[in-house]
Design an enzyme around this catalytic site. Structure first.
Site, PDB file in Angstrom:
ATOM      1  CG  ASN A 240      -0.307  -0.179   2.526  1.00 48.06           C
ATOM      2  OD1 ASN A 240       0.914  -0.259   2.613  1.00 48.06           O
ATOM      3  ND2 ASN A 240      -1.104  -0.254   3.583  1.00 48.06           N
TER       4      ASN A 240
ATOM      5  NE  ARG B 259       2.935   2.966  12.138  1.00 45.96           N
ATOM      6  CZ  ARG B 259       2.503   2.625  10.930  1.00 45.96           C
ATOM      7  NH1 ARG B 259       1.978   3.555  10.126  1.00 45.96           N
ATOM      8  NH2 ARG B 259       2.593   1.382  10.510  1.00 45.96           N
TER       9      ARG B 259
ATOM     10  CD  GLN C 124      -3.539   4.991  14.041  1.00 46.51           C
ATOM     11  OE1 GLN C 124      -3.173   5.931  13.379  1.00 46.51           O
ATOM     12  NE2 GLN C 124      -3.517   3.762  13.566  1.00 46.51           N
TER      13      GLN C 124
ATOM     14  CG  HIS D 279      -3.891   4.700   9.829  1.00 49.76           C
ATOM     15  ND1 HIS D 279      -2.937   4.123  10.634  1.00 49.76           N
ATOM     16  CD2 HIS D 279      -3.299   4.830   8.618  1.00 49.76           C
ATOM     17  CE1 HIS D 279      -1.822   3.920   9.947  1.00 49.76           C
ATOM     18  NE2 HIS D 279      -2.036   4.332   8.708  1.00 49.76           N
TER      19      HIS D 279
END
Length: 399
Positions: free
Chosen positions: A147, A285, A314, A333
């Site tokens: 990705n 991050r 998260q 995210h």
């Protein structure tokens, strides 16, 4: 029989999709560096469906159960009473995504006496205590490059959203207004700005290539300098330190891994290096940035805007100040979990599992830790002295 625990994000609020916006999902033939896409022997899902949520199960159930293994899929990952913690003692493999990470702390790894492998369905393994994985001979793997381009596209989207003031302009329309002056009072052209990436690996280099047609000045900072041919091709300026880099950049995008050397690299002190009116984009991050120092810098106008889709922890709590600070373009995210990317990372997880169960070598580019030491791409991205990134993050998350 092996127990495989898979931690995925929740299904859509309205239920698992019955139809999708598109009938096909175009895919590249190979990645830009020549690496092939995942090559499992088979897949048990239709490309383009939602695989990253609980009901999608990464398309793994049929394969695992047909081979006599047990699959546990859950979104419950935090706290001592979580499903993840209840299932860990006899789990052999734990799978999660960076978007909904199972924080594999040293404590959890010690609790999982049968644990042999931790897999990231995506890229980035900082949610795992790599030092504990090394000490306990646990293999850590991720689907490298699956990705990266998707994230790079999101970086470009975020840069344009900030510089062109897109979100406030869109909200004016949603709210029934038409005040052009309000929409353009913070809108600029990206053309002729100086744009730089912290780290020029797969994502950072892709970002630089996507930006070149915008006629911007391009800069990068990385401990691994790019080949001279690439610097010349893209007319790149290399910087050896953050101060030199930040002083000249109108836009800074963070594309580096999280470890103790990079944690809070953007902080009260280093924010002073940035130009007044600079924009920061972070799809790497959340803990690369000191949360509260960033809020103050945006509120006092030193930083013109902040965008990205990574948070800490998260999922982010409802009172996280990045939700409400001015001039932001934050998302949950999502940058690397488009339906296109899910097709690739689900296939990559299947490939890793096939190799593991059949006793075949896992691709070197997928390996982070193996045989009690950093391996593959992990040996490039981390060093023996900073392999505790997951431990630092998870410990603070626990607190």
């Amino acid at each position: 029989m092996a127990k495989v625990v898979c931690v995925l994000y929740d299904d859509p609020i309205g239920g698992y999709p019955k139809t999708y916006a598109r009938d096909d999902v175009p895919q590249p033939k190979v990645y830009p560096d020549g690496q092939t896409l995942p090559t499992p022997k088979a897949i048990d899902f239709k490309p383009g469906v939602l695989l990253g949520s609980v009901s999608g199960e990464l398309g793994l159930r049929k394969y695992l159960e047909a081979n006599g293994h047990q699959l546990v899929v859950t979104s419950s990952k935090d706290g001592a009473d979580s499903v993840l913690d209840r299932e860990l003692p006899d789990a052999e493999i734990v799978i999660s995504q960076p978007f909904w990470p199972a924080y594999m702390t040293a404590e959890r790894i010690a609790k999982a006496k049968k644990l042999k492998m931790i897999v990231t369905a995506g890229i980035g393994s900082d949610h795992t205590d790599l030092e504990a994985a090394i000490k306990n001979n646990v293999t850590v793997a991720e689907v490298t490059y699956c990705n990266s381009n998707a994230v790079a596209e999101h970086v470009l989207l975020s840069i344009l959203a900030l510089v062109r003031n897109f979100v406030p302009a869109h909200n004016i329309i949603v709210e029934g207004g038409w005040n052009i002056a309000d929409a353009v009072s913070r809108s600029y052209d990206l053309e002729a700005m100086q744009v730089g990436t912290v780290a020029a690996g797969r994502i950072g280099l892709r970002v630089l290539r996507l930006l070149k047609p915008f006629d911007v000045g391009l800069h990068y900072m990385d401990r691994h300098r790019l080949p001279e041919s690439v610097e010349k091709e893209l007319n790149l300026t290399y910087h050896a330190n953050l101060e030199s880099f930040a002083k000249v950049c109108d836009v800074v995008t963070l594309n580096c891994p999280l470890h103790p050397e990079t944690e809070h690299m953007v902080n009260e002190k280093t924010l002073k290096f940035f130009k007044r009116g600079a924009y920061i984009v972070n799809t790497a991050r959340g803990k690369l940035v000191d949360r509260d120092a960033l809020v103050r810098a945006v509120e006092n106008g030193h930083i013109a805007g902040y965008a990205g889709d990574v948070w800490f922890p998260q999922p982010a709590p409802k009172d996280h100040p990045w939700r409400t600070m001015p001039h932001h373009a934050m998302t949950p995210h999502i940058s690397g979990t488009s339906l296109s990317a899910q097709t690739r990372y689900a296939a990559g997880v299947r490939e890793i599992l096939e190799c593991y169960f059949e006793g075949r070598p896992i691709r070197n580019e997928y390996l982070i830790v193996q045989g009690g030491k950093l391996a593959g791409v992990g040996a490039h991205s981390y060093s023996e002295g900073n392999a505790t990134g997951g431990s630092e993050e998870a410990a603070r998350f626990k607190k």
